[in-house]
Design a protein around this motif. Structure first.
Motif, PDB file in Angstrom:
ATOM      1  N   PRO A 153      43.389  58.764  49.577  1.00 23.55           N
ATOM      2  CA  PRO A 153      42.305  58.143  48.803  1.00 23.55           C
ATOM      3  C   PRO A 153      41.386  57.298  49.663  1.00 23.55           C
ATOM      4  CG  PRO A 153      44.323  56.899  48.505  1.00 23.55           C
ATOM      5  CD  PRO A 153      44.689  58.121  49.323  1.00 23.55           C
ATOM      6  N   GLY A 154      40.155  57.148  49.219  1.00 25.16           N
ATOM      7  CA  GLY A 154      39.227  56.257  49.889  1.00 25.16           C
ATOM      8  C   GLY A 154      39.529  54.808  49.557  1.00 25.16           C
ATOM      9  N   PRO A 155      38.856  53.878  50.229  1.00 23.41           N
ATOM     10  CA  PRO A 155      39.072  52.460  49.957  1.00 23.41           C
ATOM     11  C   PRO A 155      38.718  52.085  48.520  1.00 23.41           C
ATOM     12  CG  PRO A 155      37.847  52.782  52.001  1.00 23.41           C
ATOM     13  CD  PRO A 155      37.876  54.106  51.312  1.00 23.41           C
ATOM     14  N   VAL A 156      39.322  51.009  48.065  1.00 24.03           N
ATOM     15  CA  VAL A 156      39.078  50.477  46.724  1.00 24.03           C
ATOM     16  C   VAL A 156      38.157  49.278  46.849  1.00 24.03           C
ATOM     17  CG1 VAL A 156      40.149  49.433  44.693  1.00 24.03           C
ATOM     18  CG2 VAL A 156      41.375  51.198  45.997  1.00 24.03           C
ATOM     19  N   LEU A 157      37.136  49.194  46.000  1.00 21.51           N
ATOM     20  CA  LEU A 157      36.266  48.017  45.975  1.00 21.51           C
ATOM     21  C   LEU A 157      36.829  47.021  44.974  1.00 21.51           C
ATOM     22  CD1 LEU A 157      33.671  46.660  46.981  1.00 21.51           C
ATOM     23  CD2 LEU A 157      32.501  47.637  45.003  1.00 21.51           C
ATOM     24  N   VAL A 158      37.300  45.897  45.479  1.00 23.99           N
ATOM     25  CA  VAL A 158      37.847  44.841  44.630  1.00 23.99           C
ATOM     26  C   VAL A 158      36.729  43.850  44.349  1.00 23.99           C
ATOM     27  CG1 VAL A 158      39.560  42.998  44.444  1.00 23.99           C
ATOM     28  CG2 VAL A 158      40.134  45.120  45.635  1.00 23.99           C
ATOM     29  N   GLU A 159      36.338  43.751  43.083  1.00 25.30           N
ATOM     30  CA  GLU A 159      35.243  42.859  42.716  1.00 25.30           C
ATOM     31  C   GLU A 159      35.689  41.415  42.812  1.00 25.30           C
ATOM     32  OE1 GLU A 159      33.455  43.783  39.002  1.00 25.30           O
ATOM     33  OE2 GLU A 159      32.902  45.832  39.579  1.00 25.30           O
ATOM     34  N   MET A 160      34.811  40.593  43.407  1.00 25.13           N
ATOM     35  CA  MET A 160      35.125  39.184  43.613  1.00 25.13           C
ATOM     36  C   MET A 160      34.536  38.288  42.537  1.00 25.13           C
ATOM     37  SD  MET A 160      36.935  39.440  46.312  1.00 25.13           S
ATOM     38  CE  MET A 160      37.082  37.761  46.905  1.00 25.13           C
ATOM     39  N   ASN A 161      33.442  38.763  41.894  1.00 27.14           N
ATOM     40  CA  ASN A 161      32.811  37.959  40.839  1.00 27.14           C
ATOM     41  C   ASN A 161      32.039  38.878  39.904  1.00 27.14           C
ATOM     42  OD1 ASN A 161      30.261  38.493  42.140  1.00 27.14           O
ATOM     43  ND2 ASN A 161      30.752  36.860  43.597  1.00 27.14           N
ATOM     44  N   SER A 162      31.399  38.301  38.895  1.00 32.10           N
ATOM     45  CA  SER A 162      30.714  39.082  37.870  1.00 32.10           C
ATOM     46  C   SER A 162      29.479  39.803  38.387  1.00 32.10           C
ATOM     47  CB  SER A 162      30.314  38.158  36.705  1.00 32.10           C
ATOM     48  OG  SER A 162      29.478  37.109  37.181  1.00 32.10           O
ATOM     49  N   SER A 163      28.999  39.448  39.550  1.00 34.10           N
ATOM     50  CA  SER A 163      27.807  40.097  40.100  1.00 34.10           C
ATOM     51  C   SER A 163      28.113  41.482  40.649  1.00 34.10           C
ATOM     52  CB  SER A 163      27.194  39.228  41.210  1.00 34.10           C
ATOM     53  OG  SER A 163      28.050  39.195  42.338  1.00 34.10           O
ATOM     54  N   GLY A 164      29.383  41.813  40.739  1.00 37.98           N
ATOM     55  CA  GLY A 164      29.763  43.129  41.237  1.00 37.98           C
ATOM     56  C   GLY A 164      30.030  43.185  42.724  1.00 37.98           C
ATOM     57  N   SER A 165      29.812  42.075  43.430  1.00 39.13           N
ATOM     58  CA  SER A 165      30.108  42.075  44.862  1.00 39.13           C
ATOM     59  C   SER A 165      31.619  42.008  45.052  1.00 39.13           C
ATOM     60  CB  SER A 165      29.435  40.890  45.554  1.00 39.13           C
ATOM     61  OG  SER A 165      29.955  39.673  45.052  1.00 39.13           O
ATOM     62  N   GLY A 166      32.072  42.534  46.163  1.00 44.31           N
ATOM     63  CA  GLY A 166      33.512  42.536  46.387  1.00 44.31           C
ATOM     64  C   GLY A 166      33.847  42.913  47.812  1.00 44.31           C
ATOM     65  N   ARG A 167      35.098  43.281  48.019  1.00 42.54           N
ATOM     66  CA  ARG A 167      35.545  43.661  49.344  1.00 42.54           C
ATOM     67  C   ARG A 167      36.248  45.010  49.272  1.00 42.54           C
ATOM     68  NH1 ARG A 167      41.023  41.589  50.174  1.00 42.54           N
ATOM     69  NH2 ARG A 167      41.733  40.603  48.262  1.00 42.54           N
ATOM     70  N   SER A 168      36.156  45.742  50.363  1.00 46.54           N
ATOM     71  CA  SER A 168      36.748  47.076  50.443  1.00 46.54           C
ATOM     72  C   SER A 168      38.189  46.952  50.930  1.00 46.54           C
ATOM     73  CB  SER A 168      35.919  47.928  51.406  1.00 46.54           C
ATOM     74  OG  SER A 168      36.441  49.224  51.500  1.00 46.54           O
ATOM     75  N   VAL A 169      39.121  47.510  50.170  1.00 51.56           N
ATOM     76  CA  VAL A 169      40.547  47.353  50.455  1.00 51.56           C
ATOM     77  C   VAL A 169      41.213  48.729  50.481  1.00 51.56           C
ATOM     78  CG1 VAL A 169      42.722  46.418  49.573  1.00 51.56           C
ATOM     79  CG2 VAL A 169      40.637  45.081  49.367  1.00 51.56           C
ATOM     80  N   SER A 170      42.099  48.942  51.464  1.00 51.59           N
ATOM     81  CA  SER A 170      42.902  50.167  51.479  1.00 51.59           C
ATOM     82  C   SER A 170      44.388  49.834  51.626  1.00 51.59           C
ATOM     83  CB  SER A 170      42.438  51.107  52.595  1.00 51.59           C
ATOM     84  OG  SER A 170      42.423  50.455  53.846  1.00 51.59           O
ATOM     85  N   GLU A 171      44.770  48.625  51.221  1.00 49.19           N
ATOM     86  CA  GLU A 171      46.172  48.220  51.221  1.00 49.19           C
ATOM     87  C   GLU A 171      46.934  49.060  50.194  1.00 49.19           C
ATOM     88  OE1 GLU A 171      49.556  45.874  52.286  1.00 49.19           O
ATOM     89  OE2 GLU A 171      47.643  46.299  53.237  1.00 49.19           O
ATOM     90  N   TRP A 172      48.109  49.526  50.556  1.00 44.77           N
ATOM     91  CA  TRP A 172      48.862  50.448  49.701  1.00 44.77           C
ATOM     92  C   TRP A 172      49.088  49.918  48.291  1.00 44.77           C
ATOM     93  CZ3 TRP A 172      53.492  48.686  47.744  1.00 44.77           C
ATOM     94  CH2 TRP A 172      54.053  47.565  48.374  1.00 44.77           C
ATOM     95  N   SER A 173      49.254  48.601  48.147  1.00 47.23           N
ATOM     96  CA  SER A 173      49.578  48.029  46.842  1.00 47.23           C
ATOM     97  C   SER A 173      48.400  48.051  45.875  1.00 47.23           C
ATOM     98  CB  SER A 173      50.081  46.586  47.012  1.00 47.23           C
ATOM     99  OG  SER A 173      49.125  45.800  47.704  1.00 47.23           O
ATOM    100  N   ALA A 174      47.195  48.379  46.371  1.00 46.67           N
ATOM    101  CA  ALA A 174      46.019  48.440  45.490  1.00 46.67           C
ATOM    102  C   ALA A 174      45.960  49.734  44.691  1.00 46.67           C
ATOM    103  CB  ALA A 174      44.741  48.300  46.320  1.00 46.67           C
ATOM    104  N   TYR A 175      46.752  50.718  45.081  1.00 47.82           N
ATOM    105  CA  TYR A 175      46.650  52.044  44.452  1.00 47.82           C
ATOM    106  C   TYR A 175      47.691  52.203  43.348  1.00 47.82           C
ATOM    107  CZ  TYR A 175      43.687  52.920  48.458  1.00 47.82           C
ATOM    108  OH  TYR A 175      42.686  52.847  49.390  1.00 47.82           O
ATOM    109  N   ASP A 176      47.467  51.470  42.242  1.00 46.23           N
ATOM    110  CA  ASP A 176      48.411  51.530  41.128  1.00 46.23           C
ATOM    111  C   ASP A 176      47.828  52.212  39.894  1.00 46.23           C
ATOM    112  OD1 ASP A 176      46.651  49.635  40.150  1.00 46.23           O
ATOM    113  OD2 ASP A 176      48.067  47.964  40.278  1.00 46.23           O
ATOM    114  N   GLY A 177      46.594  52.710  40.017  1.00 47.28           N
ATOM    115  CA  GLY A 177      46.000  53.459  38.916  1.00 47.28           C
ATOM    116  C   GLY A 177      45.486  52.621  37.766  1.00 47.28           C
ATOM    117  N   ARG A 178      45.544  51.316  37.891  1.00 52.91           N
ATOM    118  CA  ARG A 178      45.071  50.466  36.803  1.00 52.91           C
ATOM    119  C   ARG A 178      43.552  50.373  36.795  1.00 52.91           C
ATOM    120  NH1 ARG A 178      49.179  45.241  36.818  1.00 52.91           N
ATOM    121  NH2 ARG A 178      51.121  46.421  36.681  1.00 52.91           N
TER     122      ARG A 178
END
Length: 201
Positions: free
Chosen positions: A30-55
């Motif tokens: 899978p590609g990286p996951v964008l984890v949103e940091m605030n309501s503006s939609g900005s965030g950080r790109s994460v590829s840590e294994w624990s982020a891929y839980d399908g939620r």
């Protein structure tokens, strides 16, 4: 560049940077996951294994965890049992797979060290003794230990100039990389640093 925990050794550095990798049920990475940091939609790109839980808001669901290395090596595939994991966060599910991945990557770097050009036992024994002496010195005089470590740096610079020049002349970058356990770019930069020429020539 996405964020995830990685492992390196002092000797091989980024040439053998390990991590826990993820495969989806269809066998794709899978590609990286964008984890949103605030309501503006900005965030950080994460590829840590624990982020891929399908939620919702997370990455797709991981089917397999495996050790991966920047050199292209991959470890054993450890299939995840989602019936057992249930609704838990992956990080909190007390999985054995991440530790197994770390152990397999350790074994991989041991194999890299074994495949590199061997050093005489007298030399490795001497280095081990020097390390012990510096550690002993650090207990009574940290500054003296630092000076001793600095002397080792100076010795490395002074004694590596001609070997680097000779290696650059007598071997290909591919051969040097294999002998040193590095990728070709790292080997080229190491030879340039010790031989005192620009790595970009």
């Amino acid at each position: 560049m996405s964020e995830r925990e990685t492992w390196t050794t002092e000797e091989f550095g980024a040439s053998h940077e390990g991590a826990v990798g993820v495969l989806l049920a269809d066998g794709t990475v899978p590609g990286p996951v964008l984890v949103e940091m605030n309501s503006s939609g900005s965030g950080r790109s994460v590829s840590e294994w624990s982020a891929y839980d399908g939620r919702l808001g997370h990455g797709p669901r991981a089917a397999v965890l495996r050790a991966v290395c920047s050199c292209g090596w991959t470890g054993t595939e450890h299939r995840l049992d989602w019936d057992e994991i249930g609704d838990q966060d992956l990080f909190d599910a007390d999985l054995a797979a991440p530790d197994a991945c770390s152990q397999e990557w350790d074994e991989h770097t041991d194999e890299v060290a074994m495949s590199a050009i061997p050093l005489p036992e007298t030399f490795t024994d001497l280095l081990g003794q020097v390390e012990k002496e510096i550690e002993k010195l650090a207990k009574t005089s940290p500054l003296a230990a630092l000076r001793a470590a600095r002397r080792l740096e100076v010795t490395a610079v002074e004694t590596s100039y001609w070997p680097a020049r000779d290696a650059q002349q007598d071997t290909t970058t591919e051969q040097a990389a294999a002998a040193l356990g590095l990728n070709e770019d790292a080997a080229r930069k190491l030879l340039a640093r010790f031989g005192r020429w620009s790595p970009y020539l």
